[in-house]
Design a protein around this motif. Structure first.
Motif, PDB file in Angstrom:
ATOM      1  N   LEU A  89      48.100  34.877 -35.007  1.00 22.13           N
ATOM      2  CA  LEU A  89      49.416  35.523 -35.074  1.00 22.13           C
ATOM      3  C   LEU A  89      50.127  34.978 -36.303  1.00 22.13           C
ATOM      4  O   LEU A  89      50.289  33.764 -36.443  1.00 22.13           O
ATOM      5  N   ASN A  90      50.521  35.874 -37.208  1.00 26.04           N
ATOM      6  CA  ASN A  90      51.203  35.432 -38.417  1.00 26.04           C
ATOM      7  C   ASN A  90      52.388  36.337 -38.727  1.00 26.04           C
ATOM      8  O   ASN A  90      52.659  37.299 -38.005  1.00 26.04           O
ATOM      9  N   ALA A  91      53.091  36.020 -39.810  1.00 29.45           N
ATOM     10  CA  ALA A  91      54.304  36.770 -40.148  1.00 29.45           C
ATOM     11  C   ALA A  91      54.016  38.219 -40.497  1.00 29.45           C
ATOM     12  O   ALA A  91      54.900  39.073 -40.404  1.00 29.45           O
ATOM     13  N   GLU A  92      52.770  38.519 -40.881  1.00 36.33           N
ATOM     14  CA  GLU A  92      52.427  39.885 -41.250  1.00 36.33           C
ATOM     15  C   GLU A  92      52.139  40.767 -40.045  1.00 36.33           C
ATOM     16  O   GLU A  92      52.549  41.923 -39.990  1.00 36.33           O
ATOM     17  N   ASN A  93      51.426  40.221 -39.058  1.00 37.55           N
ATOM     18  CA  ASN A  93      51.001  41.095 -37.960  1.00 37.55           C
ATOM     19  C   ASN A  93      51.889  41.036 -36.723  1.00 37.55           C
ATOM     20  O   ASN A  93      51.740  41.850 -35.823  1.00 37.55           O
ATOM     21  N   ARG A 105      42.346  33.292 -25.013  1.00 37.70           N
ATOM     22  CA  ARG A 105      42.502  31.938 -24.488  1.00 37.70           C
ATOM     23  C   ARG A 105      43.034  30.970 -25.538  1.00 37.70           C
ATOM     24  O   ARG A 105      43.621  29.945 -25.214  1.00 37.70           O
ATOM     25  N   SER A 106      42.782  31.271 -26.816  1.00 45.87           N
ATOM     26  CA  SER A 106      43.221  30.393 -27.902  1.00 45.87           C
ATOM     27  C   SER A 106      44.002  31.207 -28.921  1.00 45.87           C
ATOM     28  O   SER A 106      43.510  32.222 -29.424  1.00 45.87           O
ATOM     29  N   LEU A 107      45.213  30.767 -29.224  1.00 48.32           N
ATOM     30  CA  LEU A 107      46.084  31.478 -30.145  1.00 48.32           C
ATOM     31  C   LEU A 107      46.487  30.562 -31.289  1.00 48.32           C
ATOM     32  O   LEU A 107      46.926  29.425 -31.068  1.00 48.32           O
ATOM     33  N   SER A 108      46.341  31.061 -32.530  1.00 44.17           N
ATOM     34  CA  SER A 108      46.807  30.339 -33.711  1.00 44.17           C
ATOM     35  C   SER A 108      48.040  31.037 -34.270  1.00 44.17           C
ATOM     36  O   SER A 108      47.991  32.229 -34.582  1.00 44.17           O
ATOM     37  N   VAL A 109      49.125  30.298 -34.367  1.00 49.04           N
ATOM     38  CA  VAL A 109      50.361  30.803 -34.974  1.00 49.04           C
ATOM     39  C   VAL A 109      50.477  30.132 -36.334  1.00 49.04           C
ATOM     40  O   VAL A 109      50.601  28.910 -36.426  1.00 49.04           O
ATOM     41  N   GLU A 110      50.441  30.928 -37.413  1.00 44.21           N
ATOM     42  CA  GLU A 110      50.379  30.331 -38.741  1.00 44.21           C
ATOM     43  C   GLU A 110      51.006  31.224 -39.809  1.00 44.21           C
ATOM     44  O   GLU A 110      51.254  32.411 -39.582  1.00 44.21           O
ATOM     45  N   ILE A 111      51.290  30.636 -40.949  1.00 38.01           N
ATOM     46  CA  ILE A 111      51.809  31.319 -42.137  1.00 38.01           C
ATOM     47  C   ILE A 111      53.135  32.018 -41.836  1.00 38.01           C
ATOM     48  O   ILE A 111      53.336  33.192 -42.166  1.00 38.01           O
ATOM     49  N   PHE A 112      54.050  31.314 -41.191  1.00 38.48           N
ATOM     50  CA  PHE A 112      55.449  31.741 -41.081  1.00 38.48           C
ATOM     51  C   PHE A 112      56.232  30.824 -42.028  1.00 38.48           C
ATOM     52  O   PHE A 112      56.573  29.699 -41.666  1.00 38.48           O
ATOM     53  N   VAL A 135      49.463  25.619 -33.986  1.00 33.95           N
ATOM     54  CA  VAL A 135      50.585  25.981 -34.839  1.00 33.95           C
ATOM     55  C   VAL A 135      50.356  25.311 -36.187  1.00 33.95           C
ATOM     56  O   VAL A 135      50.318  24.081 -36.268  1.00 33.95           O
ATOM     57  N   GLU A 136      50.216  26.126 -37.255  1.00 37.23           N
ATOM     58  CA  GLU A 136      49.789  25.574 -38.535  1.00 37.23           C
ATOM     59  C   GLU A 136      50.501  26.234 -39.711  1.00 37.23           C
ATOM     60  O   GLU A 136      50.914  27.393 -39.641  1.00 37.23           O
ATOM     61  N   GLN A 137      50.664  25.491 -40.804  1.00 37.57           N
ATOM     62  CA  GLN A 137      51.070  26.001 -42.108  1.00 37.57           C
ATOM     63  C   GLN A 137      52.285  26.919 -42.038  1.00 37.57           C
ATOM     64  O   GLN A 137      52.254  28.051 -42.489  1.00 37.57           O
ATOM     65  N   SER A 138      53.357  26.415 -41.464  1.00 40.30           N
ATOM     66  CA  SER A 138      54.576  27.203 -41.323  1.00 40.30           C
ATOM     67  C   SER A 138      55.798  26.333 -41.587  1.00 40.30           C
ATOM     68  O   SER A 138      55.685  25.122 -41.763  1.00 40.30           O
ATOM     69  N   SER A 139      56.969  26.970 -41.608  1.00 40.09           N
ATOM     70  CA  SER A 139      58.219  26.288 -41.955  1.00 40.09           C
ATOM     71  C   SER A 139      59.110  26.033 -40.745  1.00 40.09           C
ATOM     72  O   SER A 139      60.326  25.889 -40.896  1.00 40.09           O
ATOM     73  N   PHE A 140      58.539  25.970 -39.562  1.00 45.25           N
ATOM     74  CA  PHE A 140      59.333  25.714 -38.359  1.00 45.25           C
ATOM     75  C   PHE A 140      59.920  24.305 -38.412  1.00 45.25           C
ATOM     76  O   PHE A 140      59.226  23.344 -38.712  1.00 45.25           O
ATOM     77  N   GLU A 141      61.202  24.168 -38.053  1.00 38.60           N
ATOM     78  CA  GLU A 141      61.814  22.848 -37.921  1.00 38.60           C
ATOM     79  C   GLU A 141      61.644  22.302 -36.515  1.00 38.60           C
ATOM     80  O   GLU A 141      61.718  21.089 -36.305  1.00 38.60           O
ATOM     81  N   GLU A 142      61.447  23.173 -35.564  1.00 36.27           N
ATOM     82  CA  GLU A 142      61.092  22.795 -34.200  1.00 36.27           C
ATOM     83  C   GLU A 142      60.269  23.922 -33.615  1.00 36.27           C
ATOM     84  O   GLU A 142      60.263  25.042 -34.127  1.00 36.27           O
TER      85      GLU A 142
END
Length: 350
Positions: A89-93, A105-112, A135-142
């Motif tokens: 799951l990323n900012a594009e889709n 069963r496994s979700l990757s949230v990345e590139i936000f 959760v990887e390679q994103s700009s989340f502060e929390e």
């Protein structure tokens, strides 16, 4: 893997073409994050007639005359419509997702990466069988909202068991500093955090991680301590603890009160401890209370130049059999004093 043929440093974008003159069939398997074949050169495969994509449920043949177009069409579509066990799951889709994915069963949230972007917590409702969250390679502060906000998601967000966090340069906290961990997060069995250079707190000040079995933290240079004593007392099922390359961390367990911890702290199931390349680490804990490790079998302390002892209080390690201190391996005898051994070996390295 996002790209099969990557440009090397110093290469011009248009210097060469890549030609697969005899390629007739290309099969791509288990590449959920693939976005393109190559982004910088022309790709020619004059005899290629089919690309076979393994989508777990079936093999699908597709060819759109151009390798990059074919891959982008197939994999960007698969990210959104897949019913497999792994999804990205990323900012594009994220804006194109409107379904529920009962098999994921496994979700990757990345590139936000937008400034001030919020973690898409509500989107987790669409993965009712989710077991692991990356959760990887994103700009989340929390990542997770406050306890009061989480209540709105009760029975909607699955109680996933694995949490992997990596390369979040702006992350300051994983959970808001509430008094308790939300119930839907209390099933965590594995927590790994890597390369979050601005993370100042790993957990809420007071929480319970009674089901956590594996804890690994590395490259988090703003952490002064790992957990408080109250959280440490809840780690009754923790089996493996690995802390590596956290430059400012001074102790693993910090006492949040001025007095000793009543009854001491017991890590009932802990089998192994790894403390590696911790330049500021002075002790496992500076508290003078008793620490019991009834099942601890091996411990490694490497690259911790300021660590002269494990703790100030009594240490009980009846099952300890293997000790590695600054590169020195030894077979352990039950009657040995771990604090004295650490002090002796650390002084020998000076």
């Amino acid at each position: 893997m996002e790209e099969i043929v990557m440009k090397q440093d110093g290469e011009d974008d248009e210097d060469e073409e890549i030609i697969f003159s005899k390629l007739k069939l290309l099969e791509l398997r288990s590449l959920a994050r693939l976005k393109r074949f190559n982004g910088h050169r022309a790709i020619h495969a004059p005899q290629l007639q089919s690309i076979r994509v393994d989508s777990y449920d079936h093999h699908k043949h597709i060819w759109m005359t151009d390798l990059n177009n074919t891959i982008q069409h197939q994999f960007m579509t698969q990210e959104v419509t897949s019913t497999t066990q792994l999804m990205v799951l990323n900012a594009e889709n994220i804006t194109r997702i409107g379904d529920v994915f009962p098999k994921v069963r496994s979700l990757s949230v990345e590139i936000f990466q937008d400034e001030g972007v919020l973690f898409p917590y509500r989107s987790l409702e669409r993965f009712p069988q989710l077991d692991g969250l990356n959760v990887e390679q994103s700009s989340f502060e929390e990542i997770f909202p406050s306890q009061d906000q989480v209540i709105d998601f009760m029975e909607k967000i699955p109680p996933f068991k694995g949490l992997y966090i990596s390369n979040l340069d702006k992350l300051k906290s994983i959970w808001k500093d509430d008094s308790q961990l939300p119930p839907i997060h209390q099933n965590l069995a594995s927590l790994e955090v890597k390369n979050c250079c601005n993370l100042v707190k790993l957990t809420p000040s007071s929480a319970s991680f009674e089901k956590l079995r594996s804890l690994s933290v590395s490259g988090c240079h703003q952490l002064i301590h790992l957990v408080t004593s109250s959280i440490a007392k809840s780690l009754v099922r923790l089996k493996w603890l690995k802390i590596k390359d956290c430059k400012k961390m001074e102790e693993i367990v910090k006492n949040e009160t001025n007095g000793d911890v009543e009854g001491g702290i017991t890590f009932n199931q802990l089998h192994g401890i790894r403390l590696i390349d911790m330049l500021s680490l002075k002790m496992f804990s500076s508290q003078s209370c008793t620490f019991e490790f009834p099942k601890l079998e091996d411990i490694e302390v490497t690259g911790c130049p300021q660590m002269k002892k494990l703790g100030r209080g009594v240490l009980k390690t009846p099952k300890l059999s293997k000790v590695k201190i600054e590169g020195c391996d030894m077979e352990w005898e039950n009657e040995g004093d771990l604090n004295k051994t650490i002090e002796m070996l650390s002084l020998a390295k000076v």
